[in-house]
Design an enzyme around this catalytic site. Sequence first.
Site, PDB file in Angstrom:
ATOM      1  N   HIS B 341       1.033  -1.083   0.099  1.00  0.00           N
ATOM      2  CA  HIS B 341       0.010   0.100   0.059  1.00  0.00           C
ATOM      3  C   HIS B 341       0.819   1.180  -0.034  1.00  0.00           C
ATOM      4  O   HIS B 341       2.091   1.258   0.560  1.00  0.00           O
ATOM      5  CB  HIS B 341      -0.694   0.002   1.100  1.00  0.00           C
ATOM      6  CG  HIS B 341      -2.001   0.815   1.263  1.00  0.00           C
ATOM      7  ND1 HIS B 341      -1.784   2.347   1.164  1.00  0.00           N
ATOM      8  CD2 HIS B 341      -3.403   0.622   1.043  1.00  0.00           C
ATOM      9  CE1 HIS B 341      -3.101   2.949   0.990  1.00  0.00           C
ATOM     10  NE2 HIS B 341      -4.065   2.055   0.937  1.00  0.00           N
ATOM     11  N   ARG B 361      -6.395  10.196   0.142  1.00  0.00           N
ATOM     12  CA  ARG B 361      -6.201  10.972  -1.577  1.00  0.00           C
ATOM     13  C   ARG B 361      -7.552  11.152  -2.216  1.00  0.00           C
ATOM     14  O   ARG B 361      -7.461  12.120  -2.956  1.00  0.00           O
ATOM     15  CB  ARG B 361      -5.153  10.106  -1.910  1.00  0.00           C
ATOM     16  CG  ARG B 361      -3.816  10.112  -1.717  1.00  0.00           C
ATOM     17  CD  ARG B 361      -2.747   9.228  -2.103  1.00  0.00           C
ATOM     18  NE  ARG B 361      -3.151   7.924  -1.430  1.00  0.00           N
ATOM     19  CZ  ARG B 361      -2.989   6.678  -2.215  1.00  0.00           C
ATOM     20  NH1 ARG B 361      -2.891   6.766  -3.534  1.00  0.00           N
ATOM     21  NH2 ARG B 361      -3.393   5.419  -1.630  1.00  0.00           N
TER      22      ARG B 361
END
Lengths: 253, 564
Positions: B341, B361
């Site tokens: 990740h 994000r």
Amino acid sequence: MAGKKQATGNGAKMIPIYIMGKKYEVPETLTILTAMEYAGYRHIRGCGCRGGICGACATVYRLSGEYGLKFGLACQTVVAPDMYLAQIPFVPANKAIYDIEKLTPDINSIGRVYPDLYRCLACNTCSKACPMGISVMDYVQALLKGDIAGCARLSHSCTMCGICALRCPAELQQFHMAMLARRLYGRYLQPRARHLEKRVKQIKEGKFDPMMDEIMSLNNHELKQRYARREWEPESYENPDWRPEETKYLVLD
Amino acid sequence: MLTKESKMVEGQAIGYPPELKKLIRAVEQTRPERLARIKANQHFPRLTREEGEKVLKSYHPDYRPGGRRRLKVGVNKGEILADEVADLLESYSRIDPDAFDNRLKKPDYETDVLILGGGGAGAVAALFARQNGLRVVIATKLRHGDSNTIMAEGGIQAADRPADSPYYHYLDTMGGGHFTNNPRLVKALTMDAPLIIQWLEGLGVMFDKDNAGNMIELKGGGICRRRMHSSADMIGAEIMRVQRDEIRNHPEEIQVLEFSPAVELLIDETKAVSGAVLYNLETREYSIVKAKAVIMATGGFGRLHIQGFPTTNHYGATGDGLALAYRAGVPLVNMRYAQYHPTGTVFPEQNFGLLITEKVRTLGAQFINARGREFAHPLEPRDIASSCIIRECAEKSGGVTAPTSHYGVWLDTPMIDLLRGKGTVEKELSAKYLQFKRYGIDISIEPIIVYPTLHYQNGGLEIDEWGATRISGLFAAGEVTGGIHGDNRLMGNSLLDIHVFGRRVGVKVSEFIKAGKKGNRLSLGHVRSYHDSLIKTGVKTKRVAPILLPDYVHRSAPVYPRKS
């Protein structure tokens, strides 16, 4: 967060802590969880996600020279000098059995399932103990006023570690009540998503079958081309009224 | 959801040290300019497929040749796998099969279905098996619900908005997986998705909705439409606690054995899987479960620390099911690449390696280097985003070094409130906000240092679209399986896959059992054969698998990430 060197950083100071009364010297930067591992413990109970959400590692401790008991999640609490600690392996509590489809979203439902609700003394001991900073007493009080939505929202970040119920002088099982309140809220009080209902119906009617057949019949080269060409929806704050140019693979009505 | 009424937990104010605060100034300086660009709809360009492949080949930890070897034993013999996975598979059983001959004649439990694993996939399978009239035993290594499911933060995908359809969900999923996915599994995944969300709604899961009941949906890396359903930043915990609650409403039909991991499968004289040997971690006793079918739902392998990376995974994620099913003859697929990740925490060290959800994000946070410059589109697929960060630190000296000497890049979280209004971070990312606030960092006004962290086992046991393995009587669902996500999974597709295949397997297993099975005698013969082939191929080791618990005690520690 494995291993001693990784967890200790550069030359962290060693401090004494007392794990269930036994003294160990551990680096001061460790959490209770990693400090216990540093001391040689291998967790079976009292360790789960190691990230502050599963509620497996409830810990009770006292600091040197202070009278109050403190509570925390072992994976989220940094050790302190002369901390006396013990982990709580399990919290005895009775989850009621119910059929969510037959309950109604009102105070009587919760009061019938968990009659201990009415014993709340409003002493706030539960809130003081919560390692997630939840105002437990406020959500219990919301329930007493029939405000299931309020209880659901206030209790949303509950990890169900059970410390509230252990501390409660009136012996409530707050975290189970909040669980029921959230389910009643999610099922009955939040409006159902109508676009979702519509989509499920469209799928069941086979409206997407031809386009799925088409895309599955493509060779890898054609599939890659379609992937590269697909249109990007902007975020809602950028353009809330966005509509795609290609509508062939949508079901609009 | 933190609210005004909720108090902050007692702080352990550490905060950023002065040298990092100084570096943050470079990020702050470029922020107004970056904000203006986003508002003008000018984003950092996405990499083309060719550019993406180039950065993967040079910087992704698993595209490089080191840290892997050729497997010597079993159905995948000859395949090149990460050393940690090869170690797991080239291991002996924890038990001596000969010592169990008499025990196997008198099982301790008999049931219709035995489910190994108490996370999301096991829970969904149990609920659907029960609904189809079966008696279920769930055996789980730790507490019921302790799993990677409970840690899922960002969301669950389903194409349910008018501007979206399963067609685009299919396309995104195949592309994210570099077209190595099994198309039949992806079709099942994307077509069942809306049904699953509706089922969860009915169970009482609190989704983020507007006042009219419309789902508030966001995008994720590599996802072309807004399709992510969330519950603040703890959708996994919300779903898992609802499912655990629902399972406990059916104690007559579903029995849960906690702290009882499986250490071997049992196979009958018709070569069908018919139960398992469990090990009680607390009493250290073995027990025998006889079942008409077994569902493997043991989750992934993050705690094996593939390639020496830190991990976001749950304490129990040691790949147990891979070892057990592989010994029984189930092939593994898509095991070449693990998922790192892009945004694992670097500082404070107490949170080291832990997940910063991709939702950060999707809400507007950007990747910023030490010089305050954005260097990648915030929503590239995960493998590409991770590779961009590694490149930025390794080649372009854009990395930021924390006092612990671990390094990473900035994830500029203060952008979120600037774009979406003050209070958004606290409301939409409440768990994350609290996790940093505990250490004196307010992520709504200060950025986070991140570096890739081992997150997901992209591949696993081969299954068909109903979760059946090629061994009769053995089914599988969830992270232990492979083929759904190809070589790289997209955000929001794992929480979806545990439901889609948990449900399918729960339904299918009842058909399998109703068709009737013939075997009756339990055996560990396959374990003996596996031991024989280990000896024959010259695998000399004292390793045993499954390892059950990661060994974090008295171990000389690796420095993460391992230097190549």
